[in-house]
Design a protein around this motif. Structure first.
Motif, short mmCIF file in Angstrom:
data_model
loop_
_atom_site.label_atom_id
_atom_site.label_comp_id
_atom_site.label_asym_id
_atom_site.label_seq_id
_atom_site.Cartn_x
_atom_site.Cartn_y
_atom_site.Cartn_z
N HIS A 187 0.81 -1.22 0.00
CA HIS A 187 0.00 0.00 0.00
C HIS A 187 0.84 1.27 0.00
O HIS A 187 0.38 2.32 -0.45
N ASP A 188 2.09 1.17 0.46
CA ASP A 188 2.94 2.36 0.50
C ASP A 188 4.18 2.22 -0.39
O ASP A 188 5.11 3.02 -0.29
N VAL A 189 4.18 1.23 -1.27
CA VAL A 189 5.31 1.05 -2.19
C VAL A 189 5.22 2.11 -3.29
O VAL A 189 4.16 2.27 -3.91
N PRO A 190 6.30 2.85 -3.56
CA PRO A 190 6.25 3.88 -4.61
C PRO A 190 5.92 3.27 -5.97
O PRO A 190 6.30 2.13 -6.26
N ALA A 191 5.23 4.04 -6.79
CA ALA A 191 4.92 3.60 -8.15
C ALA A 191 6.22 3.43 -8.94
O ALA A 191 7.16 4.20 -8.76
N SER A 192 6.26 2.43 -9.80
CA SER A 192 7.45 2.20 -10.61
C SER A 192 7.05 1.70 -11.99
O SER A 192 6.83 0.50 -12.18
N PRO A 193 6.89 2.62 -12.95
CA PRO A 193 6.52 2.20 -14.31
C PRO A 193 7.57 1.29 -14.92
O PRO A 193 8.67 1.13 -14.37
N CYS A 194 7.27 0.74 -16.08
CA CYS A 194 8.17 -0.22 -16.71
C CYS A 194 9.52 0.41 -17.03
O CYS A 194 9.65 1.63 -17.15
N LEU A 195 10.53 -0.42 -17.18
CA LEU A 195 11.88 0.06 -17.41
C LEU A 195 12.01 0.87 -18.70
O LEU A 195 12.83 1.77 -18.80
N GLU A 214 19.84 -0.72 -3.17
CA GLU A 214 20.70 -1.43 -2.21
C GLU A 214 21.47 -0.46 -1.32
O GLU A 214 21.86 -0.81 -0.20
N GLN A 215 21.66 0.76 -1.80
CA GLN A 215 22.33 1.79 -0.99
C GLN A 215 21.36 2.47 -0.02
O GLN A 215 21.75 3.35 0.74
N GLY A 216 20.08 2.07 -0.10
CA GLY A 216 19.11 2.58 0.86
C GLY A 216 18.24 3.72 0.37
O GLY A 216 17.45 4.26 1.16
N PHE A 217 18.31 4.08 -0.92
CA PHE A 217 17.44 5.14 -1.43
C PHE A 217 16.02 4.61 -1.54
O PHE A 217 15.77 3.50 -2.01
N SER A 218 15.07 5.42 -1.08
CA SER A 218 13.68 4.97 -1.01
C SER A 218 13.04 4.83 -2.38
O SER A 218 12.12 4.04 -2.57
N ASP A 219 13.51 5.59 -3.35
CA ASP A 219 12.98 5.54 -4.71
C ASP A 219 14.03 6.13 -5.62
O ASP A 219 14.91 6.90 -5.18
N CYS A 220 13.95 5.82 -6.90
CA CYS A 220 14.95 6.34 -7.84
C CYS A 220 14.49 6.12 -9.27
O CYS A 220 13.59 5.31 -9.54
N ARG A 221 15.09 6.87 -10.18
CA ARG A 221 14.95 6.65 -11.60
C ARG A 221 16.32 6.82 -12.23
O ARG A 221 17.07 7.74 -11.88
N PRO A 229 14.69 11.16 -4.54
CA PRO A 229 13.92 12.20 -3.84
C PRO A 229 14.84 13.31 -3.31
O PRO A 229 15.95 13.03 -2.84
N LYS A 230 14.38 14.54 -3.39
CA LYS A 230 15.22 15.67 -3.00
C LYS A 230 15.84 15.55 -1.60
O LYS A 230 17.02 15.85 -1.41
N PRO A 231 15.07 15.11 -0.59
CA PRO A 231 15.68 15.01 0.74
C PRO A 231 16.86 14.03 0.80
O PRO A 231 17.68 14.12 1.71
N GLU A 232 16.93 13.11 -0.16
CA GLU A 232 17.99 12.11 -0.15
C GLU A 232 19.17 12.49 -1.04
O GLU A 232 20.17 11.76 -1.11
N MET A 233 19.07 13.65 -1.71
CA MET A 233 20.11 14.03 -2.65
C MET A 233 21.47 14.32 -2.02
O MET A 233 22.50 13.96 -2.59
N PRO A 234 21.52 14.94 -0.83
CA PRO A 234 22.84 15.19 -0.23
C PRO A 234 23.67 13.91 -0.07
O PRO A 234 24.88 13.92 -0.27
N ARG A 235 23.01 12.82 0.27
CA ARG A 235 23.76 11.56 0.42
C ARG A 235 24.25 11.05 -0.93
O ARG A 235 25.36 10.52 -1.05
N LEU A 295 13.59 13.52 -7.93
CA LEU A 295 12.72 12.54 -8.57
C LEU A 295 11.40 13.16 -8.99
O LEU A 295 10.70 13.77 -8.18
N ARG A 296 11.07 13.00 -10.28
CA ARG A 296 9.80 13.48 -10.81
C ARG A 296 9.25 12.41 -11.74
O ARG A 296 9.70 12.27 -12.87
N SER A 297 8.30 11.63 -11.25
CA SER A 297 7.73 10.54 -12.04
C SER A 297 7.09 11.08 -13.30
O SER A 297 6.35 12.06 -13.27
N GLY A 298 7.41 10.44 -14.44
CA GLY A 298 6.79 10.82 -15.71
C GLY A 298 7.33 12.08 -16.33
O GLY A 298 6.73 12.62 -17.26
N ASN A 299 8.50 12.56 -15.88
CA ASN A 299 8.94 13.85 -16.39
C ASN A 299 9.36 13.83 -17.84
O ASN A 299 9.44 14.88 -18.48
#
Length: 277
Positions: A169-177, A204-211, A225-231, A260-264
């Protein structure tokens, strides 16, 4: 009674009126809600079917299997062969149409074998406002969209998933590759595999979502996601990322500072030609 329960009952009732159904099941939250409602409407007359091809990440296949098991709905995998279509490989703005057309042809065979079942998709009402040629492919194939028909939006879908007790229910959307490859750059199994490996590494590095977007000359554009960009920009991790992406075949690396901007990738189409590029 919760506020979402009447909506859940309407969805179950609507699907129950359709008789036998086959759900186009990616394992994402939208199709999972449709599958859960179908199972509750009539567990003996529904099947979830997941496409298997180079454009579908392995973790998504595993997720689909797990969630189908949680729901208790019969689940099948079908091989789709969109990569054999030149219209798909050339990757213009209609790529998604040909991909979905191939998927629905495969599902139609399952539906016919299931007693002329109706095919359902997880299209929700918010999807109708984006550029999605796959929706047109569904319309031509007479695929039904119970979420959109009831005006159920993305936020309500998440609520319904929690209501049905779905673990995703809280898994981020992930369109096809393939959606990661910029229009005009050919979709190949090698590029799809490269994207999958790169995104797996980031998770595997712990990012909650990515493209990982693929541009010309094998340039990878990374979004988190922007909050994770410094890492991501930390010297040690950035060096490891660069080394790994070079190892798997990318030639250049850039990090999208907008996050991260889905569908950009569709924003380019909208800016060039409005909603009908």
């Amino acid at each position: 009674m919760t506020l979402i329960e009447p909506i859940a009952q309407k969805l179950i009732q609507r699907i129950g009126q359709m008789g036998r159904v086959v759900v186009a099941f990616s394992g994402g939250v939208d199709s999972s809600v449709v599958a859960a409602a179908a199972q509750q409407a009539d567990a003996s007359s529904c099947t979830a079917v997941t496409a298997q091809s180079p454009s579908v990440a392995s973790w998504q296949i595993d997720l689909a299997k797990r969630v189908a098991s949680e729901i208790g709905i019969p689940h099948r995998l079908v091989q789709t062969h969109e990569g054999q279509l030149q219209q798909y490989v050339r990757n213009d703005q209609q790529r998604c149409f040909y991909c979905k057309q191939t998927l629905y042809q495969s599902l139609a065979a399952v539906a016919e074998a299931s007693g002329d079942a109706i095919i359902l998709s997880g299209t929700n009402s918010d999807d109708m406002g984006d550029y999605r040629p796959g929706i047109e492919a569904g319309r031509l194939a007479n695929v039904q969209t119970p979420l959109a028909d009831l005006g159920i939006d993305k936020h309500q879908v998440r609520q319904l998933a929690a209501h049905f007790g779905l673990s995703n229910h809280d898994v981020p959307a992930s369109p096809c590759l393939a959606s990661r490859i910029v229009y005009g750059v050919a979709v190949t199994p090698e590029r799809l595999r490269r994207v999958e490996l790169a995104e797996d590494w980031l998770r595997e590095q712990g990012f909650s979502d990515c493209r990982v977007r693929v541009h010309e000359n094998e340039l990878a554009r990374i979004e988190v996601p922007k909050p994770e960009m410094p890492r991501l920009l930390s010297p040690e991790l950035a060096l490891d990322l660069s080394s790994y992406l070079t190892e798997i075949g990318f030639q250049f690396l850039t990090i999208d500072l907008q996050g991260l901007r889905s569908g950009n990738l569709n924003q380019v189409l909208v800016s060039i030609g409005g909603n009908n590029p």
